[in-house]
Design a protein around this motif. Sequence first.
Motif, PDB file in Angstrom:
ATOM      1  N   ASN A   2       0.821  -1.215   0.000  1.00  9.53           N
ATOM      2  CA  ASN A   2       0.000   0.000   0.000  1.00  9.53           C
ATOM      3  C   ASN A   2       0.852   1.261   0.000  1.00  9.53           C
ATOM      4  O   ASN A   2       0.320   2.365  -0.024  1.00  9.53           O
ATOM      5  N   GLY A   3       2.175   1.103   0.064  1.00  4.61           N
ATOM      6  CA  GLY A   3       3.068   2.259   0.080  1.00  4.61           C
ATOM      7  C   GLY A   3       3.184   2.921   1.443  1.00  4.61           C
ATOM      8  O   GLY A   3       3.702   4.026   1.550  1.00  4.61           O
ATOM      9  N   ASP A   4       2.724   2.244   2.496  1.00  2.00           N
ATOM     10  CA  ASP A   4       2.773   2.779   3.851  1.00  2.00           C
ATOM     11  C   ASP A   4       4.092   2.353   4.505  1.00  2.00           C
ATOM     12  O   ASP A   4       4.134   1.411   5.306  1.00  2.00           O
ATOM     13  N   ILE A   5       5.164   3.046   4.149  1.00  5.60           N
ATOM     14  CA  ILE A   5       6.501   2.690   4.617  1.00  5.60           C
ATOM     15  C   ILE A   5       6.615   2.844   6.137  1.00  5.60           C
ATOM     16  O   ILE A   5       7.175   1.985   6.813  1.00  5.60           O
ATOM     17  N   TYR A   6       6.070   3.929   6.666  1.00  3.84           N
ATOM     18  CA  TYR A   6       6.163   4.160   8.116  1.00  3.84           C
ATOM     19  C   TYR A   6       5.341   3.137   8.883  1.00  3.84           C
ATOM     20  O   TYR A   6       5.766   2.650   9.932  1.00  3.84           O
ATOM     21  N   GLY A   7       4.173   2.783   8.346  1.00  6.15           N
ATOM     22  CA  GLY A   7       3.356   1.746   8.972  1.00  6.15           C
ATOM     23  C   GLY A   7       4.038   0.392   8.937  1.00  6.15           C
ATOM     24  O   GLY A   7       3.978  -0.376   9.900  1.00  6.15           O
ATOM     25  N   ALA A   8       4.708   0.094   7.818  1.00  3.09           N
ATOM     26  CA  ALA A   8       5.443  -1.166   7.708  1.00  3.09           C
ATOM     27  C   ALA A   8       6.564  -1.221   8.738  1.00  3.09           C
ATOM     28  O   ALA A   8       6.760  -2.243   9.403  1.00  3.09           O
ATOM     29  N   ARG A   9       7.284  -0.103   8.873  1.00  9.28           N
ATOM     30  CA  ARG A   9       8.368  -0.051   9.862  1.00  9.28           C
ATOM     31  C   ARG A   9       7.811  -0.270  11.280  1.00  9.28           C
ATOM     32  O   ARG A   9       8.389  -1.022  12.064  1.00  9.28           O
ATOM     33  N   ALA A  10       6.686   0.354  11.577  1.00  5.54           N
ATOM     34  CA  ALA A  10       6.067   0.188  12.901  1.00  5.54           C
ATOM     35  C   ALA A  10       5.628  -1.263  13.121  1.00  5.54           C
ATOM     36  O   ALA A  10       5.804  -1.810  14.212  1.00  5.54           O
ATOM     37  N   GLU A  11       5.090  -1.897  12.085  1.00  2.76           N
ATOM     38  CA  GLU A  11       4.681  -3.304  12.196  1.00  2.76           C
ATOM     39  C   GLU A  11       5.879  -4.215  12.419  1.00  2.76           C
ATOM     40  O   GLU A  11       5.807  -5.171  13.184  1.00  2.76           O
ATOM     41  N   ILE A  12       6.979  -3.919  11.742  1.00  2.96           N
ATOM     42  CA  ILE A  12       8.195  -4.714  11.935  1.00  2.96           C
ATOM     43  C   ILE A  12       8.642  -4.606  13.393  1.00  2.96           C
ATOM     44  O   ILE A  12       8.936  -5.617  14.036  1.00  2.96           O
ATOM     45  N   ARG A  13       8.696  -3.393  13.920  1.00  3.77           N
ATOM     46  CA  ARG A  13       9.146  -3.187  15.311  1.00  3.77           C
ATOM     47  C   ARG A  13       8.219  -3.876  16.307  1.00  3.77           C
ATOM     48  O   ARG A  13       8.677  -4.504  17.255  1.00  3.77           O
ATOM     49  N   ARG A  14       6.914  -3.770  16.058  1.00  4.07           N
ATOM     50  CA  ARG A  14       5.938  -4.403  16.951  1.00  4.07           C
ATOM     51  C   ARG A  14       6.123  -5.919  16.921  1.00  4.07           C
ATOM     52  O   ARG A  14       6.190  -6.574  17.958  1.00  4.07           O
ATOM     53  N   ALA A  15       6.242  -6.472  15.733  1.00  2.51           N
ATOM     54  CA  ALA A  15       6.362  -7.923  15.590  1.00  2.51           C
ATOM     55  C   ALA A  15       7.665  -8.449  16.194  1.00  2.51           C
ATOM     56  O   ALA A  15       7.689  -9.543  16.777  1.00  2.51           O
ATOM     57  N   GLN A  16       8.738  -7.678  16.074  1.00  2.87           N
ATOM     58  CA  GLN A  16      10.015  -8.112  16.641  1.00  2.87           C
ATOM     59  C   GLN A  16       9.944  -8.245  18.158  1.00  2.87           C
ATOM     60  O   GLN A  16      10.667  -9.045  18.745  1.00  2.87           O
TER      61      GLN A  16
END
Length: 155
Positions: A92-106
């Motif tokens: 979806n082009g939501d780079i900041y959301g993707a980064r936040a999801e990566i951090r949450r999942a980690q």
Amino acid sequence: MGELVHAIGLATHDEMKESDEGCTAWVDTYGLVNPVGQAAAQTCRAFIAASDRQFTILSDQIATATVTSGAVRHRYAFGWLAAAGILARLLNGDIYGARAEIRRAQKDENVAHERTPFVKGMFTSFEFQVQAEDGSITPDDGLLHEALDFALAFG
């Protein structure tokens, strides 16, 4: 069980429609008597929904797979479910959301980021993509090498 392995394997060969149909048929036939297999099939269907940009059904697919996987303690599935959410944000082009999801999942114990080399490598590849698409960050060379090592090892 061979039918389920085949159905999931179709997704790894980019035969998403066939994989989704196979997983759905398997769940309809065997899901009630094999909840671990059902969790695997539902997880595969969630990842397919993200990969195929079927965003209208993605949250329901993730929710169903999360409940089923949690009930049978199918913890490996949580890495794939997190990856489906990250992938959807990237697509979806939501780079900041993707980064936040990566951090949450980690940080999520169920995702098994540190305990599972495959999940860790998948997240590293996502992180590299985030850095490459974020114009304010130069992708880290170490991350590049880790992502390439993952790709070479797992395809």
